[in-house]
Scaffold this active site. Structure first.
Site, PDB file in Angstrom:
ATOM      1  CG  HIS A 269      -2.040   0.868   1.274  1.00  0.00           C
ATOM      2  ND1 HIS A 269      -2.565   1.612   0.316  1.00  0.00           N
ATOM      3  CD2 HIS A 269      -2.875   1.121   2.308  1.00  0.00           C
ATOM      4  CE1 HIS A 269      -3.646   2.375   0.577  1.00  0.00           C
ATOM      5  NE2 HIS A 269      -3.889   2.169   1.901  1.00  0.00           N
ATOM      6  CG  HIS A 308      -4.152   0.276  -7.973  1.00  0.00           C
ATOM      7  ND1 HIS A 308      -5.882   0.304  -7.878  1.00  0.00           N
ATOM      8  CD2 HIS A 308      -3.762   1.225  -7.362  1.00  0.00           C
ATOM      9  CE1 HIS A 308      -6.023   1.024  -6.802  1.00  0.00           C
ATOM     10  NE2 HIS A 308      -4.793   1.672  -6.492  1.00  0.00           N
ATOM     11  CG  ASP A 364       2.985   4.354  -4.000  1.00  0.00           C
ATOM     12  OD1 ASP A 364       2.912   5.609  -3.401  1.00  0.00           O
ATOM     13  OD2 ASP A 364       2.383   3.502  -3.651  1.00  0.00           O
TER      14      ASP A 364
HETATM   15  N1  CMC Z   1       4.660  -7.091 -10.096  1.00  0.00           N
HETATM   16  C1  CMC Z   1       4.578  -8.500 -10.697  1.00  0.00           C
HETATM   17  N2  CMC Z   1       3.463  -9.172 -10.630  1.00  0.00           N
HETATM   18  C2  CMC Z   1       2.387  -8.532 -10.164  1.00  0.00           C
HETATM   19  C3  CMC Z   1       2.443  -7.319  -9.737  1.00  0.00           C
HETATM   20  C4  CMC Z   1       3.544  -6.575  -9.595  1.00  0.00           C
HETATM   21  N3  CMC Z   1       3.510  -5.419  -8.981  1.00  0.00           N
HETATM   22  N4  CMC Z   1       1.199  -6.922  -9.022  1.00  0.00           N
HETATM   23  C5  CMC Z   1       0.367  -8.003  -9.475  1.00  0.00           C
HETATM   24  N5  CMC Z   1       0.960  -9.157 -10.221  1.00  0.00           N
HETATM   25  C6  CMC Z   1       0.566 -10.312 -10.508  1.00  0.00           C
HETATM   26  C7  CMC Z   1       0.492 -11.276  -9.640  1.00  0.00           C
HETATM   27  O1  CMC Z   1       1.650 -12.047  -9.255  1.00  0.00           O
HETATM   28  C8  CMC Z   1      -0.745 -11.911 -10.177  1.00  0.00           C
HETATM   29  O2  CMC Z   1      -0.147 -13.109 -10.990  1.00  0.00           O
HETATM   30  P1  CMC Z   1      -0.780 -14.399 -11.447  1.00  0.00           P
HETATM   31  O3  CMC Z   1      -2.084 -14.086 -11.729  1.00  0.00           O
HETATM   32  O4  CMC Z   1       0.086 -15.045 -12.274  1.00  0.00           O
HETATM   33  O5  CMC Z   1      -0.680 -14.749  -9.872  1.00  0.00           O
HETATM   34  C9  CMC Z   1      -1.456 -11.057 -10.989  1.00  0.00           C
HETATM   35  O6  CMC Z   1      -0.699  -9.844 -11.203  1.00  0.00           O
HETATM   36  C10 CMC Z   1      -2.463 -10.411  -9.992  1.00  0.00           C
HETATM   37  O7  CMC Z   1      -2.125 -10.083  -8.527  1.00  0.00           O
HETATM   38  P2  CMC Z   1      -3.133  -9.773  -7.426  1.00  0.00           P
HETATM   39  O8  CMC Z   1      -1.819 -10.084  -6.006  1.00  0.00           O
HETATM   40  O9  CMC Z   1      -4.061 -10.858  -7.489  1.00  0.00           O
HETATM   41  O10 CMC Z   1      -3.456  -8.518  -7.526  1.00  0.00           O
HETATM   42  P3  CMC Z   1      -3.949  -7.642  -6.333  1.00  0.00           P
HETATM   43  O11 CMC Z   1      -5.161  -6.550  -6.913  1.00  0.00           O
HETATM   44  O12 CMC Z   1      -4.573  -8.619  -5.058  1.00  0.00           O
HETATM   45  O13 CMC Z   1      -2.884  -6.458  -5.868  1.00  0.00           O
HETATM   46  C11 CMC Z   1      -1.403  -4.819  -5.533  1.00  0.00           C
HETATM   47  C12 CMC Z   1      -2.845  -5.193  -6.242  1.00  0.00           C
HETATM   48  C13 CMC Z   1      -1.278  -3.365  -5.732  1.00  0.00           C
HETATM   49  C14 CMC Z   1      -1.250  -5.126  -4.118  1.00  0.00           C
HETATM   50  C15 CMC Z   1      -0.263  -5.534  -6.271  1.00  0.00           C
HETATM   51  O14 CMC Z   1      -0.450  -5.043  -7.882  1.00  0.00           O
HETATM   52  C16 CMC Z   1       1.114  -5.241  -5.956  1.00  0.00           C
HETATM   53  O15 CMC Z   1       1.688  -5.837  -4.975  1.00  0.00           O
HETATM   54  N6  CMC Z   1       1.836  -4.054  -6.489  1.00  0.00           N
HETATM   55  C17 CMC Z   1       3.034  -3.871  -5.958  1.00  0.00           C
HETATM   56  C18 CMC Z   1       2.900  -2.981  -4.752  1.00  0.00           C
HETATM   57  C19 CMC Z   1       2.533  -1.646  -5.033  1.00  0.00           C
HETATM   58  O16 CMC Z   1       2.993  -0.892  -5.939  1.00  0.00           O
HETATM   59  N7  CMC Z   1       1.618  -1.054  -4.313  1.00  0.00           N
HETATM   60  C20 CMC Z   1       0.910   0.385  -4.299  1.00  0.00           C
HETATM   61  C21 CMC Z   1      -0.462   0.482  -4.989  1.00  0.00           C
HETATM   62  S1  CMC Z   1      -0.999   1.802  -5.377  1.00  0.00           S
HETATM   63  C22 CMC Z   1      -0.891   2.856  -3.877  1.00  0.00           C
HETATM   64  C23 CMC Z   1      -2.112   2.512  -2.874  1.00  0.00           C
HETATM   65  O17 CMC Z   1      -3.045   2.992  -3.294  1.00  0.00           O
HETATM   66  O18 CMC Z   1      -1.908   1.602  -2.188  1.00  0.00           O
END
Ligand code: CMC
Length: 430
Positions: A269, A308, A364
């Site tokens: 986050h 996201h 971010d």
């Molecule tokens: N790098 C590589 N792979 C990713 C990433 C990433 N940053 N984000 C998601 N994925 C992949 C994940 O491994 C999954 O792949 P698979 O379907 O093969 O298992 C797929 O994309 C879906 O991911 P998810 O974890 O189910 O997605 P989510 O909606 O639960 O998570 C997130 C959203 C923001 C937590 C995630 O994209 C992430 O961890 N990003 C990196 C951390 C980040 O930049 N966070 C800041 C968010 S914006 C500021 C805020 O408002 O918090």
């Protein structure tokens, strides 16, 4: 039969149910009517991470993740970033409409007069180790504010709610600046109410004391004001949900704010801006970017600042920040990490792994590079997210407290543990 219904047939019993649809939702509690026998608990929806669960009705922020749209109270984020100020946007988010000149003056005055903190708050900050993470200091100190303002417990009293809103927005920069100066062993700078909200924050952070003529750089002040607008609110994200969940037990707003700060601290986050800069630093140079991307694809960590839950197109905040970066770099010099970030973005946006998963830069990805260029140490970055987000948290909390439909947050679970078994004395256990 009304067309605004969903017809469901339970194939276990052959019984057909009609569930009302309102605002594009069915009520999860309506599923409880679907039972296999009278003593059956009834059907529940299972949604880890609340990926498709609306927990409230809200009038604050609109997001269309596919189109990359973000609006506060109907106003596009790009227009607010271009033309508004952080305090004006804060008024909009909390009160629902843009202020008149008189309303803005009064709002600004009410926040400005609350920027001081009790002397004991300083002592509280001093109690942390010199190398304490400033976000940890913020979580602890914001929670402690509830002990300074016991009147905050009157959570159903609108005049108290309003007063706590002024206090929270006003005191966050002061606590954050004290945390920063504590880490450097520097004396704290008291708020200067002649400066703007952001100007005062920069002054409390960076005033060198020996130079009484010091004034914050207006280009930096303006850039940080825009960054604060972009971070001010983002509907039901992890930290706003924490704020609402804790607030739903009628805990005072400072306790709820501490929980929101704690939720924001995590690297998935608000801690992501810090993680991005650490990642770019570790990559080290442009030519190492393909290697780093391949490691992410092999499952060795995530590309921080990418992806996201809601945006499946470019995060509109990231687009504004990318433009802002040029203005800041003109004033303070270019951050060499920018070249690595641009290369990372270029390659990732052409790579099937990221394209298929709709992973784009989020807010971010570029903010940390700007913060670093301004001179903030990396572990201050999440704090720079928490200060402006306080407005969103307070607005979400106030909306929840005024909503007659809201009750204490209490999800259900799917129990998959042991059935009943009898206690065995310790000497009889295998
Ligand atoms: N790098 C590589 N792979 C990713 C990433 C990433 N940053 N984000 C998601 N994925 C992949 C994940 O491994 C999954 O792949 P698979 O379907 O093969 O298992 C797929 O994309 C879906 O991911 P998810 O974890 O189910 O997605 P989510 O909606 O639960 O998570 C997130 C959203 C923001 C937590 C995630 O994209 C992430 O961890 N990003 C990196 C951390 C980040 O930049 N966070 C800041 C968010 S914006 C500021 C805020 O408002 O918090």
């Amino acid at each position: 039969m009304s067309s605004d219904t969903l017809t469901v047939v339970d194939n276990r019993t052959g019984i057909e149910y009609s569930l009302p649809i309102e605002n594009g939702t069915v009520r999860a509690t309506d599923l409880r009517r679907i039972k296999t026998s009278p003593d059956d608990f009834g059907l529940m929806s299972y949604d880890p991470g609340f990926a498709n669960t609306a927990s409230c009705r809200s009038e604050i922020t609109y997001i269309d993740g596919d189109k990359g749209i973000l609006r506060y109270r109907g106003y596009p984020i790009e227009q607010l970033a271009e033309s508004s100020t952080y305090l004006e946007t804060a008024y909009l988010i909390v009160n629902g409409s843009l202020p008149t000149k008189l309303e803005l003056d009064e709002w600004t005055h009410n926040i400005t007069i609350h920027t001081m903190v009790h002397e004991n708050v300083k002592k509280f900050v001093e109690g942390f180790r010199y190398d304490a993470h400033p976000m940890g200091i913020l979580v602890g100190t914001v929670g402690a504010l509830s002990t300074f303002y016991p009147d905050a417990k009157k959570v159903l009293d609108p005049s108290s709610t309003e007063l706590q809103t002024f206090r929270a927005i006003a005191k966050m920069p002061t606590i954050a600046a004290f945390a920063y100066r504590h880490s450097l062993g520097l004396p704290y700078i008291h708020p200067d109410n002649d400066l703007s909200y952001v100007g005062n924050f920069l002054n409390m952070l960076f005033h060198p004391l020996a130079d009484s003529a010091y004034r914050p750089d207006p280009v930096i002040e303006k850039a940080l004001d825009v960054l604060f607008i972009l971070h001010a609110e983002h509907e039901q994200n992890c930290s706003s949900t924490a704020m609402r969940v804790v607030g739903s037990s009628q805990a005072d707003p400072y306790s709820a704010l501490a929980s929101a700060c704690a939720a924001l601290y995590g690297p998935l986050h608000g801690g992501a801006n810090e993680a991005v800069v650490r990642m770019l630093t570790k990559i080290g140079s442009k030519d190492k970017v393909p290697e780093a991307i391949e490691a992410v694809k092999r499952g060795e960590g995530r590309l921080m600042g990418f992806g996201h839950r809601v945006y499946k197109n470019y995060d509109p905040r990231a687009a504004v920040i990318k433009k802002l970066a040029d203005e800041v770099f003109d004033a303070v010099g270019r951050n060499p990490l920018l070249d690595i970030a641009l290369e990372l973005e270029r390659i990732a946006l052409e790579d099937d792994y990221f394209v298929e998963r709709k992973l784009y830069p989020n807010v971010d990805f570029y903010s940390g590079i700007i913060y670093q260029a301004i001179g903030f140490p990396t572990d201050m970055f999440p704090v720079l997210f928490a200060i402006p987000r306080t407005v969103g948290w307070m607005a979400q909390w106030r909306e929840m407290m005024a909503d007659p439909e809201q009750r204490i947050a209490r999800p259900t679970q799917v129990y998959l543990g042991e059935p009943q078994r009898d206690y065995t004395p310790i000497e009889a256990r295998g």
